[in-house]
Structure formats: C-alpha cells, structure tokens
Motif scaffolding. Structure first.
Motif, PDB file in Angstrom:
ATOM      1  N   PRO A   1       0.750  -1.332   0.032  1.00  0.00           N
ATOM      2  CA  PRO A   1      -0.141   0.158  -0.045  1.00  0.00           C
ATOM      3  C   PRO A   1       0.899   1.118  -0.055  1.00  0.00           C
ATOM      4  O   PRO A   1       1.736   1.342   0.568  1.00  0.00           O
ATOM      5  CB  PRO A   1      -0.839  -0.111   1.288  1.00  0.00           C
ATOM      6  CG  PRO A   1       0.260  -0.864   2.124  1.00  0.00           C
ATOM      7  CD  PRO A   1       0.953  -1.716   1.299  1.00  0.00           C
ATOM      8  N   ILE A   2       0.101   2.440  -0.409  1.00  0.00           N
ATOM      9  CA  ILE A   2       0.597   4.021  -0.471  1.00  0.00           C
ATOM     10  C   ILE A   2      -0.369   4.549   0.323  1.00  0.00           C
ATOM     11  O   ILE A   2      -1.403   4.373   0.019  1.00  0.00           O
ATOM     12  CB  ILE A   2       1.111   4.475  -1.833  1.00  0.00           C
ATOM     13  CG1 ILE A   2       2.401   3.861  -2.034  1.00  0.00           C
ATOM     14  CG2 ILE A   2       1.165   5.902  -1.647  1.00  0.00           C
ATOM     15  CD1 ILE A   2       3.110   4.554  -3.392  1.00  0.00           C
ATOM     16  N   ALA A   3       0.121   5.219   1.343  1.00  0.00           N
ATOM     17  CA  ALA A   3      -1.058   5.991   2.221  1.00  0.00           C
ATOM     18  C   ALA A   3      -0.455   7.111   2.822  1.00  0.00           C
ATOM     19  O   ALA A   3       0.790   7.374   2.749  1.00  0.00           O
ATOM     20  CB  ALA A   3      -1.545   4.969   3.401  1.00  0.00           C
ATOM     21  N   ARG A   4      -1.301   7.926   3.547  1.00  0.00           N
ATOM     22  CA  ARG A   4      -0.793   9.114   4.341  1.00  0.00           C
ATOM     23  C   ARG A   4      -0.339   8.580   5.960  1.00  0.00           C
ATOM     24  O   ARG A   4       0.431   9.441   6.433  1.00  0.00           O
ATOM     25  CB  ARG A   4      -1.768   9.978   4.357  1.00  0.00           C
ATOM     26  CG  ARG A   4      -2.177  10.891   3.097  1.00  0.00           C
ATOM     27  CD  ARG A   4      -3.580  11.525   2.948  1.00  0.00           C
ATOM     28  NE  ARG A   4      -3.741  12.420   3.971  1.00  0.00           N
ATOM     29  CZ  ARG A   4      -4.806  12.826   4.599  1.00  0.00           C
ATOM     30  NH1 ARG A   4      -5.937  12.463   3.787  1.00  0.00           N
ATOM     31  NH2 ARG A   4      -5.135  13.606   5.686  1.00  0.00           N
ATOM     32  N   THR A   5      -0.959   7.771   6.308  1.00  0.00           N
ATOM     33  CA  THR A   5      -0.655   7.473   7.363  1.00  0.00           C
ATOM     34  C   THR A   5      -0.452   5.790   7.642  1.00  0.00           C
ATOM     35  O   THR A   5      -0.539   4.921   7.017  1.00  0.00           O
ATOM     36  CB  THR A   5      -1.904   7.510   8.631  1.00  0.00           C
ATOM     37  OG1 THR A   5      -2.798   6.688   8.583  1.00  0.00           O
ATOM     38  CG2 THR A   5      -2.398   8.894   8.381  1.00  0.00           C
ATOM     39  N   VAL A   6       0.320   5.338   8.970  1.00  0.00           N
ATOM     40  CA  VAL A   6       0.589   4.058   9.159  1.00  0.00           C
ATOM     41  C   VAL A   6      -0.513   3.303   9.443  1.00  0.00           C
ATOM     42  O   VAL A   6      -0.590   1.913   8.873  1.00  0.00           O
ATOM     43  CB  VAL A   6       1.622   3.789  10.170  1.00  0.00           C
ATOM     44  CG1 VAL A   6       1.753   2.518  10.663  1.00  0.00           C
ATOM     45  CG2 VAL A   6       2.924   4.735  10.120  1.00  0.00           C
ATOM     46  N   ALA A   7      -1.799   3.769  10.042  1.00  0.00           N
ATOM     47  CA  ALA A   7      -2.887   3.013  10.246  1.00  0.00           C
ATOM     48  C   ALA A   7      -3.363   2.839   9.074  1.00  0.00           C
ATOM     49  O   ALA A   7      -4.050   1.406   8.703  1.00  0.00           O
ATOM     50  CB  ALA A   7      -3.728   3.755  11.148  1.00  0.00           C
ATOM     51  N   ASP A   8      -3.539   3.715   8.121  1.00  0.00           N
ATOM     52  CA  ASP A   8      -4.293   3.656   6.626  1.00  0.00           C
ATOM     53  C   ASP A   8      -3.637   2.422   6.097  1.00  0.00           C
ATOM     54  O   ASP A   8      -4.072   1.719   5.359  1.00  0.00           O
ATOM     55  CB  ASP A   8      -4.479   4.853   5.880  1.00  0.00           C
ATOM     56  CG  ASP A   8      -5.295   5.833   6.380  1.00  0.00           C
ATOM     57  OD1 ASP A   8      -5.802   5.387   7.196  1.00  0.00           O
ATOM     58  OD2 ASP A   8      -5.251   7.065   5.875  1.00  0.00           O
TER      59      ASP A   8
END
Length: 453
Positions: free
Chosen positions: A211-218
C-alpha cells in the motif's frame, strides 16, 4: 474541513456512521481528479461510471448493515495489475487497448473488500524504472510538491494520487523500491511487505505488492486486505536498530539523506531503542551493478515476450526495447549466474540481521529529480543513473525482508523520506515501530499546494 482531509480510516468510520455516503465521497474524489490530474499524471484510466455504480451499491450494503474492510472507500489500483473490465496498459502504448476479463489476485481481494475503483494509476512501462514516464498518458507522474519533478516510479501515479488528495489509498508494487521511493518523493507511507505475504511468491521475482497511504494505520488497513490477513501491531521490547547512510556506491550520500537518518535515529533513541551506527553490510560493486541490470533486463524481456505481440514492439519505449534486447541475448546459464551473484549480495544483509532487529537508512539519495533526469545521457546510462538515486532500496527486495518508507521532512518545498527494514516476516513489528515514530511526530501533516485548489 474537506472530505479528503480525513484519513482513510476516518472516512470508513464516517461511512459506517452514516455521516457521509460512498456516493458523496466518490463524487468528491472524481471531481478532484477531473480538476487536478491533467497537471499531475496520476491516472492512466479514470472510471467514473463504474465508480458511481460501485458507490451506490456500497451505500445500499451499508444501509442493510453489511460490513467489509474497505466498503464504500474510493481507491486507485496500479496499472500493472489487471482489473476485470477496466483498461489495463502496464504503462505501455503497445497495450493501450487491453481490457482484461479478470481481476488479478490482489485486485480481487481489494474489490471484494468493498473498495470503489475510481481508476488505474500511472506506472512505468512494465514497472521497469524508478520514474513514471510513458507514452500512454499526456504527462509523467510528478510529485505534487513540484510539478517539474518526478514522483518516482514505478508506482509514481499511486503516490501522486494519494499525496494530491485524489484518492485516500492506492495499491502499489515494489521490485527494487517502486513503492518506497514514490512514497518518499510525495511525503507518504509506502510498505513493501515480506516476500510471499501478498500474492504468490515467484521463484525469481523480487516484486511484491503493497500500500501507499498518508498514515501508518491507513497503510496497515490496506495491507491487511492485500495480504488477506490482519495486523495487530505493538512493540513489546526495545529494538536493536542498525543505522547507515553509506550508499554502497562510489558517490557520497546527499546531505539531506544523512539528515533524514540522523533526526530519525535521535528520535528512536529518545523512544528507548538501542540505535547503533554500522557499516553497510555489502557494497554495490561492479559485478553487483551488472547483475542488477541483467536481472531487470531478463524480467522486462519475459514481460514483453508474454504480453506484447511482435508487431507491436516498435511502440515500446527506447529504454524498454534496450532492456528487452539485452534480456533476449542472455542464455539461461547467465540468468542463473546473475541470480547467484545477487543471492550472495543479499546474504550479507541477512547475516547482519543476526545482530539487530531493524535497519534504518535513507530512502533516496537526494530530493525528487527533475523530469527527464534519468534519460539525459541516453538509454545506456539509465540504470546507473537510477541506482545512484535509489541505491538504498533494492537490497531488501533480494533478501525478501519487509521495508517501509516514512516521511521525514520537507525542505525548500521538497519532501524526503526515511526507510526501516525489518527481519523477514516481522511485518507487524515494523508497522509498530513506524506507528511509534508517527505518534512521536517524526513528520508533520504537510500537504502540497494543490491540496487546497
């Protein structure tokens, strides 16, 4: 606050709580894509009709009390991975009209988890480069922080889309850094899972989806879906963390690459971890550099031979044709010799992990590079030019270890990232360390100019 200000996790909570509909969320993102993407190059194909159909269906399922991990959440799928009934080009003009009848395994998992497909994100032709510039789209994928600089590759479109607020999450793939370097170029979180965690491990493939995301949780949310698993992560003890900034090449580390590591190492020490500076376990000498180039040449040749009819190969990019020809000229014995060199190179890194739990390095050797940078000296120089910039990432693909790129800081408007690499199959521990750094404010919640158009 706009809808795209919310994290993916917060958007899912809002969907389930009835505070927003999937249709409203999807229309918001489709509107941003329509207004902004012509200058960003994030998408190869946008699917507004399909997305709205899926959003309406998701709203009905939510109203009926159904639950799925990504139900109603818009997402972008990297265009190296087929989606049934949606044009999938592999970043190649030679396949500009290809529409697959079935989803790839991971795409299927994401879609069955209820995600709404808004489009296929831009990618390098067959994933062969750490920049995203092909002849399918009108412009390359650029970092939203500077529209004259690449967002790296081959998952450049995915990173551009998330960083610009065109989708909350996107799938990516990493064969030598292709998730991590785009994340670093766009101030994002990018995860390369352990080999075999996502999809089926090929015997000679170094590529794994993530994944690529804005936050670690996402990122953990999407990784759990892609791995058909769940990640409950937490740190139970101080970790032994090795640090190096050496490039493994003849050239020096960029000052900002050194700074990313120094500031992260200081924070890790404050958090109670045992952080030690070490020498890089193995250097990328001439035999290794040659083996890397031949490894990717053979991979590109295999893709071209499988996917592109001979009559259409003139439509391939010059660098793809160059790699295809080199791969075609390699006898089987040479392919095996290349693998042996790279396995020996990787073994030195694996052996070093007998003494520590995590490695800390830069992601890239410098800021995002200007459009056209890698082709400035012709196709013969592309491989060395790419390696000089992305030298910190390929080794983890050959060891099969989990690795994560995290934002570090923004300097003079350009983002820089830091890399953590964990022991094989210790993905949850690595995510926990990343979350700890996020909670300790390793990076700020900074957005590019287009965030507020």
């Amino acid at each position: 606050m706009s809808l795209h200000d919310l994290t993916a996790t917060a958007q899912l909570n809002a969907l389930r709580g009835g505070e927003v509909s999937s249709r409203e969320l999807t229309e918001h993102y489709l509107g941003r894509i329509d207004r902004l993407d012509a200058g960003l190059g994030a998408f190869i194909t946008v699917t507004p009709e399909l997305a709205l159909e899926e959003a309406i269906r998701a709203d009905k399922r939510i109203a009926e009390g159904e639950w799925a991990p990504l139900l109603g959440l818009p997402i972008g799928i990297k265009d190296l991975y087929p989606a049934a009934g949606v044009r999938t080009t592999f970043g190649s003009a030679a396949l500009a009209g290809f529409v697959p009848p079935e989803d790839s395994w991971t795409t299927g998992l994401v879609r069955r988890a209820g995600a709404v497909l808004v489009g296929k994100t831009n990618t390098a032709e067959f994933g062969a480069t750490c920049y995203t510039h092909n002849e399918v789209t009108a412009r390359p994928a650029v970092t939203p922080y500077d529209l004259g600089r690449y967002s790296s590759g081959s998952s450049g479109g995915a990173a551009t889309a998330v960083a610009a607020g065109l989708v909350p999450l996107a799938t990516a793939g990493d064969g030598a850094g292709s998730t991590r370097t785009p994340a670093a170029a766009c101030h994002l979180v990018g995860v390369k899972p352990s080999r075999g965690l996502v999809g089926s491990p090929a015997l000679v493939s170094t590529t794994v989806e993530g994944p690529i995301a804005r936050t670690v949780a996402d990122a953990a949310l999407l990784l759990g879906v892609m791995a058909d698993s769940h990640f409950a992560y937490g740190i139970r003890k101080p970790l032994r963390i090795a640090v190096w900034t050496e490039t493994g090449l003849e050239g020096p580390a960029h000052p900002q690459a050194i700074h990313t590591v120094e500031r992260t190492a200081d924070l890790l020490r404050e958090l109670g971890h045992d952080v030690r500076e070490v020498e890089i376990p193995a250097v990328c000498d001439e035999p290794v550099r040659l083996a890397l180039r031949k490894h990717f040449a053979s991979s590109v040749h295999a893709a071209v031979s499988t996917l592109v009819p001979s009559d259409d190969r003139a439509r391939l990019l010059p660098y793809t044709r160059y790699l295809d020809a080199e791969g075609a000229a390699m006898p089987g014995s040479e392919v095996l010799a290349v693998q042996e060199i790279l396995e020996h190179y990787a073994s030195k890194f694996l052996a070093a992990f007998e003494d520590f739990d995590v490695a800390l390095t830069p992601v890239t050797n410098g800021p995002p590079v200007p459009v056209g940078h890698f082709l400035a000296e012709g196709v013969e120089a592309v491989a060395d030019s790419m390696l000089a910039w992305s030298c910190y990432t390929p080794w983890a693909n050959f060891t099969g270890q989990p690795a994560i790129a995290l934002p570090s800081h923004v300097d003079e408007g350009l983002p820089y990232g830091v890399q953590l690499v964990g022991r094989p199959r210790q993905d949850a521990e690595l995510l926990a360390l990343a979350a700890q750094l996020e909670d300790a404010a390793l990076w700020q919640d900074i957005h590019p100019p287009c965030w507020r158009p």
